[in-house]
Scaffold this active site. Structure first.
Site, short mmCIF file in Angstrom:
data_model
loop_
_atom_site.label_atom_id
_atom_site.label_comp_id
_atom_site.label_asym_id
_atom_site.label_seq_id
_atom_site.Cartn_x
_atom_site.Cartn_y
_atom_site.Cartn_z
N CYS A 387 1.78 5.11 0.40
CA CYS A 387 3.09 5.72 1.12
C CYS A 387 4.37 5.07 0.88
CB CYS A 387 2.75 5.50 2.38
SG CYS A 387 3.43 7.16 3.42
N HIS A 516 -2.16 7.99 2.61
CA HIS A 516 -2.91 6.78 3.09
C HIS A 516 -4.50 7.08 3.03
CE1 HIS A 516 0.38 4.97 5.07
NE2 HIS A 516 0.99 6.19 5.67
N GLU A 518 -6.58 4.91 2.63
CA GLU A 518 -7.42 3.91 3.46
C GLU A 518 -7.96 4.76 4.67
OE1 GLU A 518 -3.97 3.84 2.96
OE2 GLU A 518 -2.92 3.38 4.77
N1 GLN Z 1 9.13 4.85 5.75
C1 GLN Z 1 8.37 5.66 4.79
C2 GLN Z 1 8.58 7.09 5.37
O1 GLN Z 1 8.79 7.32 6.37
C3 GLN Z 1 6.95 5.49 4.58
C4 GLN Z 1 6.10 5.52 5.69
C5 GLN Z 1 4.82 4.89 5.58
O2 GLN Z 1 4.62 4.20 4.54
N2 GLN Z 1 3.85 5.43 6.10
O3 GLN Z 1 8.48 8.11 4.57
#
Ligand code: GLN
Length: 545
Positions: A387, A516, A518
């Site tokens: 992400c 994600h 994970e």
């Molecule tokens: N802050 C980034 C976004 O909002 C990544 C978010 C994250 O890593 N879950 O896109």
């Protein structure tokens, strides 16, 4: 349907979530259909906006609910998808009631904890039961018995027991036996007190799980039995174990399944635990099968002090280690210390075999993360960006490979000249209208893979589905120029508009994902990306010791 309530006494942090997950896993291994839900007595509406420092990771389900991290344990132990009906909080319950009151639905009646709050809690359990259609619904009540916030939840559980009958509802209480060093003994008083506290609420535990760091002697079990009015065989010693995945096997050593089924008037069944036993054997084997060295995986973050902040990533890495027959040591590296050119932190980075940059929000430590990715790219160290980690990798590539100054995400620098990560125009509209919730991309979305990629090699299928939790996206205006410079876009949304996965052509294993993975990794089924990341790290170390 049978219901099992899991409560906790004495203190928090005893692993009630793992206990509930383990009970679920054992019953599923008997062939029953099961689900688990968590009732959180705190007043926050959901954990989405709670600090990872205080509360650990926010777990995201397929349907995009931001939940307590215990749901991650549940999914990993029972291998079932949970949903928005798997977690609620006192905040949500009260919000529902207050909204109803404002809409006049209570017809001017006085609104009280009993019956209105308890009714709303029971309605939530009922909706979950109807949606899940399982043989067993396990309900964990968060917090510790005696907490003022938990009282309405315990009262709702008492009413549930009365309504459904004793043969359909079971109470399992987790307590703790502290060890007194001076006298060298375990003490039972706190357990007695917490059971008394439960009884004050009109509840009596059917089974006690007694947590302890030391073996519990027979006399102590008998003492708890006498004082708490529970048969000795219904008190299960829950001794601290090396791996959380050992917990269900330990419970079953004391025939937990048999006790539960007997109490609920069901015929005994024997859980099928072969695969878990094999896993535990693997976890305990030391040195790892194959005798490889321990792989050091660097994890760059800002919540490095809080062990639970990246719990699903940690578990996914460990599972990838099991399937690759290697032991893994996760080395937390503070992004801000890299930024300050702290030598100790840089030495740590230079000693790692593979790098993970996990998800995150806000600009703190960003430059340190970019430096770390640069180091992994230039030194051909396997890299997995999750992400925000993918967004960082894109920024790093544009800054250093394309040699462009002033590249950033608008999250970290709203006025950057090259917003390679940004908020898409349609999302910006929602934020303007103060619709913040809807401005996040949450939950499962499909992604289509390019056949000639590391991602396809891992997943071995073209269309995949992964969970998201982010606001910012890759800016397509920069796609072509980055691709020409050697960045590979190996996964996009089915319409091709959203970049989901980036890779590097000239690197042994470098993958950044906008989602994600994970959250979908399982102890018995490591996630394909984590599995291949660890495999690449292992190959690099063995070919280049
Ligand atoms: N802050 C980034 C976004 O909002 C990544 C978010 C994250 O890593 N879950 O896109």
């Amino acid at each position: 349907m049978k219901y099992i309530f899991v409560t906790g006494g004495v203190c928090s942090g005893l692993g009630k979530g793992i206990a509930a997950a383990s009970i679920g896993m054992l019953l599923k291994a008997c062939g029953y259909k099961i689900s688990i839900l968590k009732l959180d007595p705190y007043l926050n509406v959901d954990p989405g906006t709670m600090s990872p420092y205080q509360h650990g990771e926010v777990f995201v389900t397929n349907d995009g609910t931001e939940t307590d991290l215990d749901l991650g344990h549940y999914e990993r132990f029972i291998d079932e998808n949970l949903s928005k009906l798997s977690n609620t909080t006192a905040g949500q319950i009260y919000k529902k009631i207050i909204n109803k009151e404002r809409e006049g639905e209570y017809l001017g009646k006085t609104i009280q904890i009993i019956p209105h709050v308890t009714e709303t809690i029971k309605n939530f359990i009922q909706s979950a039961a109807e949606e899940k259609q399982v043989d067993f619904l396990i309900i964990e009540i968060g917090g510790t018995v005696g907490d003022i916030e938990a009282e309405p939840f315990l009262e709702a559980a008492r009413q549930w027991h009365q309504e459904k009958g004793g043969k359909n509802v079971l109470f399992i209480h987790l307590t703790f036996l502290p060890f007194l060093k001076t006298s060298g003994e375990l003490k039972t008083k706190l357990t007695q007190v917490s059971v008394r506290e439960l009884q004050r609420q009109g509840l009596h535990p059917d089974i006690i799980l007694a947590r302890s760091d030391y073996p519990i002697k027979k006399e102590l079990i008998e003492k708890i039995s006498l004082f708490c009015n529970i048969l000795p065989e219904e008190i299960i010693p829950a001794i601290t174990v090396k791996s959380i995945y050992e917990v269900p096997l330990n419970f079953q050593k004391y025939s937990l399944v048999e006790i539960i089924l007997k109490r609920l008037d069901l015929k005994n069944r024997i859980p099928e635990l072969n695969d878990w036993q094999k896993l535990i054997k693997k976890i305990k084997s030391n040195p790892p099968a194959g005798g490889e060295k321990i792989l050091k995986i660097g994890m760059i973050g800002k919540y490095t002090e809080h062990g639970d902040a990246y719990i699903s990533v940690n578990e996914a890495l460990k599972s990838a280690g099991y399937v690759n027959n290697v032991k893994i040591k996760i080395e937390f590296i503070a992004a801000e210390d890299l930024e300050k050119q702290n030598k100790k932190e840089w030495d740590k980075l230079k000693a790692i075999d593979g790098l993970v940059v996990p998800g995150g929000f806000g600009s703190r430590g960003i430059e340190g993360k970019i430096e770390a990715v640069k180091y992994a790219r230039e030194n051909k160290i396997p890299f997995l960006g999750l992400c925000m980690g993918m967004q960082i990798a894109a920024i790093e590539f544009a800054r250093y490979v394309l040699k462009t100054k002033d590249v950033n995400s608008t999250e970290f620098d709203a006025k950057t000249k090259h917003p390679i990560i940004y908020i898409m125009p349609e999302q910006r509209e929602k934020i303007k209208n103060k619709d913040y919730g809807a401005s996040m991309r949450l939950g499962a979305y499909p992604c289509v893979l390019n056949k000639d990629s590391l991602a396809y090699k891992a997943y071995k299928q073209i269309e995949i589905s992964e969970r998201h939790r982010h606001r910012y996206e890759f800016n397509n205006e920069y796609r072509e120029i980055l691709e020409q410079a050697g960045l590979k876009i190996s996964g996009t949304s089915p319409d091709g508009k959203l970049v989901e996965i980036i890779e590097l052509k000239d690197h042994p294993w470098f993958v950044g994902v906008q989602f994600h993975p994970e959250f979908k990794s399982q102890p018995l089924r490591a996630h394909p990306l984590f599995r291949d990341f660890i495999k690449a790290t292992k190959n690099k170390v063995t070919s280049n010791p």
